[in-house]
Design a protein around this motif. Structure first.
Motif, PDB file in Angstrom:
ATOM      1  N   ASP A 194       1.354  -4.022  -0.892  1.00 32.42           N
ATOM      2  CA  ASP A 194       1.703  -5.420  -0.882  1.00 32.42           C
ATOM      3  C   ASP A 194       1.495  -6.020  -2.171  1.00 32.42           C
ATOM      4  N   HIS A 195       2.436  -6.847  -2.644  1.00 34.73           N
ATOM      5  CA  HIS A 195       2.498  -7.670  -3.698  1.00 34.73           C
ATOM      6  C   HIS A 195       1.066  -8.022  -4.361  1.00 34.73           C
ATOM      7  N   ALA A 196       0.699  -9.055  -3.397  1.00 36.07           N
ATOM      8  CA  ALA A 196      -0.629  -9.808  -3.653  1.00 36.07           C
ATOM      9  C   ALA A 196      -1.813  -8.818  -3.864  1.00 36.07           C
ATOM     10  N   ARG A 197      -1.819  -7.586  -3.134  1.00 37.76           N
ATOM     11  CA  ARG A 197      -2.924  -6.824  -3.420  1.00 37.76           C
ATOM     12  C   ARG A 197      -2.763  -6.015  -4.720  1.00 37.76           C
ATOM     13  N   THR A 198      -1.483  -5.739  -5.245  1.00 40.33           N
ATOM     14  CA  THR A 198      -1.273  -5.224  -6.619  1.00 40.33           C
ATOM     15  C   THR A 198      -1.954  -6.215  -7.538  1.00 40.33           C
ATOM     16  N   LEU A 199      -1.871  -7.432  -7.289  1.00 41.81           N
ATOM     17  CA  LEU A 199      -2.420  -8.467  -8.278  1.00 41.81           C
ATOM     18  C   LEU A 199      -3.826  -8.266  -8.275  1.00 41.81           C
TER      19      LEU A 199
ATOM     20  N   VAL B 229      -3.049 -16.275  -0.076  1.00 47.13           N
ATOM     21  CA  VAL B 229      -4.231 -16.627  -0.572  1.00 47.13           C
ATOM     22  C   VAL B 229      -4.338 -15.967  -2.148  1.00 47.13           C
ATOM     23  N   VAL B 230      -4.350 -14.813  -2.052  1.00 44.45           N
ATOM     24  CA  VAL B 230      -4.430 -14.146  -3.435  1.00 44.45           C
ATOM     25  C   VAL B 230      -3.249 -14.533  -4.355  1.00 44.45           C
ATOM     26  N   ASP B 231      -1.979 -14.360  -3.618  1.00 41.87           N
ATOM     27  CA  ASP B 231      -0.829 -14.377  -4.365  1.00 41.87           C
ATOM     28  C   ASP B 231      -0.657 -15.745  -5.045  1.00 41.87           C
ATOM     29  N   ALA B 232      -0.915 -16.790  -4.400  1.00 38.67           N
ATOM     30  CA  ALA B 232      -1.211 -18.404  -4.943  1.00 38.67           C
ATOM     31  C   ALA B 232      -2.211 -18.423  -5.849  1.00 38.67           C
ATOM     32  N   PHE B 233      -3.297 -17.607  -5.556  1.00 35.19           N
ATOM     33  CA  PHE B 233      -4.414 -17.653  -6.542  1.00 35.19           C
ATOM     34  C   PHE B 233      -3.924 -17.023  -7.951  1.00 35.19           C
TER      35      PHE B 233
ATOM     36  N   SER C  80     -13.711 -11.174   0.229  1.00 35.95           N
ATOM     37  CA  SER C  80     -14.322 -11.864   1.229  1.00 35.95           C
ATOM     38  C   SER C  80     -12.769 -12.030   2.187  1.00 35.95           C
ATOM     39  N   LEU C  81     -11.650 -12.057   1.702  1.00 37.08           N
ATOM     40  CA  LEU C  81     -10.533 -11.843   2.445  1.00 37.08           C
ATOM     41  C   LEU C  81     -10.191 -10.611   2.728  1.00 37.08           C
ATOM     42  N   ASP C  82     -11.042  -9.536   2.358  1.00 44.39           N
ATOM     43  CA  ASP C  82     -10.741  -8.250   2.769  1.00 44.39           C
ATOM     44  C   ASP C  82      -9.720  -7.530   2.034  1.00 44.39           C
ATOM     45  N   VAL C  83      -9.462  -7.959   0.827  1.00 44.43           N
ATOM     46  CA  VAL C  83      -8.480  -7.387  -0.093  1.00 44.43           C
ATOM     47  C   VAL C  83      -9.429  -6.507  -1.148  1.00 44.43           C
ATOM     48  N   ASP C  84      -9.030  -5.252  -1.262  1.00 46.28           N
ATOM     49  CA  ASP C  84      -9.389  -4.295  -2.073  1.00 46.28           C
ATOM     50  C   ASP C  84      -8.861  -4.334  -3.340  1.00 46.28           C
ATOM     51  N   THR C  85      -9.892  -3.997  -4.383  1.00 42.60           N
ATOM     52  CA  THR C  85      -9.487  -4.427  -5.798  1.00 42.60           C
ATOM     53  C   THR C  85      -9.187  -2.875  -6.909  1.00 42.60           C
ATOM     54  N   LYS C  86      -9.198  -2.028  -5.924  1.00 41.71           N
ATOM     55  CA  LYS C  86      -9.052  -0.573  -6.690  1.00 41.71           C
ATOM     56  C   LYS C  86      -7.868   0.039  -6.222  1.00 41.71           C
ATOM     57  N   LEU C  87      -7.287   0.572  -7.145  1.00 42.09           N
ATOM     58  CA  LEU C  87      -5.940   1.293  -6.760  1.00 42.09           C
ATOM     59  C   LEU C  87      -6.349   2.633  -5.617  1.00 42.09           C
TER      60      LEU C  87
END
Length: 386
Positions: free
Chosen positions: A278-283, A190-194, A334-341
């Motif tokens: 994970d690639h999406a999580r780096t984005l 989801v994040v990658d496509a977004f 909300s997708l349990d994807v963290d946004t800080k390194l």
């Protein structure tokens, strides 16, 4: 709108019970190498269906393509191709397998030295083996484009290439095969496509209303359907909408005639290369800082995005833009994807300077839609993401 050329020759075959059509897509008498990853296709029935459909072909197999496909692994496949006289490739799995297969297809035919030069020195691909794809995981859009990203483990580099010779001839899209995916992989998709959409959309107004609305419709669909697929990957309708959205996000259509950014990806690749994130999580780590740092140049599109995708109607242009960034972060959370390194590693100190130095060494003087972001700017953006 800017001038553009659009070309996409990929035949898409979408839905349930479609693999019976596979043999009709591959020329007769081909020696086929099926390339896949960790073996999930052995459990979900895809492997058996492919073998049944290709019973009249010579089919060999290579499994073990990594989530961030490695150059070193790809070169093992190239050796196998030459030894076994393979003349058709079939990528089965997600975007990493398809990316690897694109590079393998080019590297197997490369005769100008080290195939890594295709990525590191942008050497032209003059020939490539024909290949098709069977997609079982929505995310990258690699099933309907000609680009790939490969990691070299020995040097901790992650680089990309594109060639008109590395479009799949066909791609089967199988939403039902994604029913048993771990939730983490669905969230990544989801994040990658977004973010693929955002890299082509979140720039500045270019008087391209149709392209904007194409992009916004994909974003809206991801916001509506992504959480459903994340909650239950076996929800066929939600997974179907997610898979098609991910394909449309990066098949070239929404990027026609508009400026594009891609700085988030360039920086994110470095985090994967260094830390294995994970690639999406780096984005998700880099995007909020990138948009905040470049608020002044992106505020008009950020505010438009906020209004059309998130329903933000109150406030000044800057306030809407800032609120849109915040809402995007909340969506990722909300997708349990963290946004800080720092959510992913304790060894983040010095990362910003290291990435900046690497960009300088590569001669990357300017990133972003204006080609104006310097390595110094990159360093500040990464520091903001700590």
């Amino acid at each position: 709108m800017n001038n553009f050329e659009f070309f996409n020759p990929v035949k898409v075959i979408f839905g349930k019970d479609q693999l019976g059509k596979l043999s009709a897509q591959i020329p007769a008498n081909k020696r086929v190498l099926m390339i896949y990853g960790g073996g999930s296709i052995l459990k979900n029935g895809v492997h058996a269906a492919i073998i049944n459909s290709l019973k009249d072909y010579t089919v060999l197999e290579f499994n073990g393509i990594e989530p961030n496909p490695k150059f070193e692994t790809a070169m093992k496949v190239v050796e196998m191709i030459k030894a076994k006289k393979i003349d058709f490739l079939l990528a089965v799995g997600g975007g990493s397998v398809i990316d690897a297969t694109k590079f393998i297809a080019a590297a197997a035919m490369y005769s100008d030295g080290d195939p890594w030069d295709i990525l590191a020195k942008r050497k032209r691909v003059k020939a490539a083996l024909p290949f098709g794809a069977v997609l079982t995981l929505p995310a990258t859009g690699s099933e309907m484009n000609n680009g790939a990203v490969i990691t070299r483990e020995a040097t901790h580099e992650k680089l990309s290439f594109m060639s008109p010779l590395t479009f799949p001839l066909f791609s089967f899209l199988l939403p039902d095969a994604a029913a048993t995916l771990p939730q983490r992989q669905v969230a990544n998709g989801v994040v990658d496509a977004f973010m693929h959409v955002m890299e082509q959309y979140m720039t500045f107004p270019a008087n391209a209303p149709l392209q904007d609305r194409f992009a916004e419709s994909i974003l809206q669909t991801l916001v509506e359907e992504g959480p459903k697929a994340y909650a239950n990957p076996a929800n066929y309708e939600a997974m179907s909408n997610l898979m098609w959205s991910a394909t449309m996000a990066l098949n070239g259509l929404i990027g026609c005639g508009v400026p594009q950014d891609w700085a988030v990806h360039m920086i994110g690749h470095e985090l994967t290369a260094q830390f294995g994130i994970d690639h999406a999580r780096t984005l998700a780590i880099i995007a909020p800082s990138h948009y905040a740092y470049n608020l002044e140049s992106k505020k008009e599109k950020l505010a438009q995005f906020g209004q059309r995708v998130w329903g933000i109607t109150e406030g000044t242009l800057e306030e809407k833009a800032t609120a849109a960034i915040k809402q995007t972060v909340e969506f990722f959370h909300s997708l349990d994807v963290d946004t800080k390194l720092s959510d992913y590693t304790d060894a983040y100190k010095g990362t910003a300077q290291k990435i900046s130095t690497r960009f300088t060494e590569r001669g990357w003087a300017g990133l972003g839609e204006h080609q104006s972001l310097t390595p110094s700017d990159v360093e500040k953006i990464v520091e903001m993401s700590y």
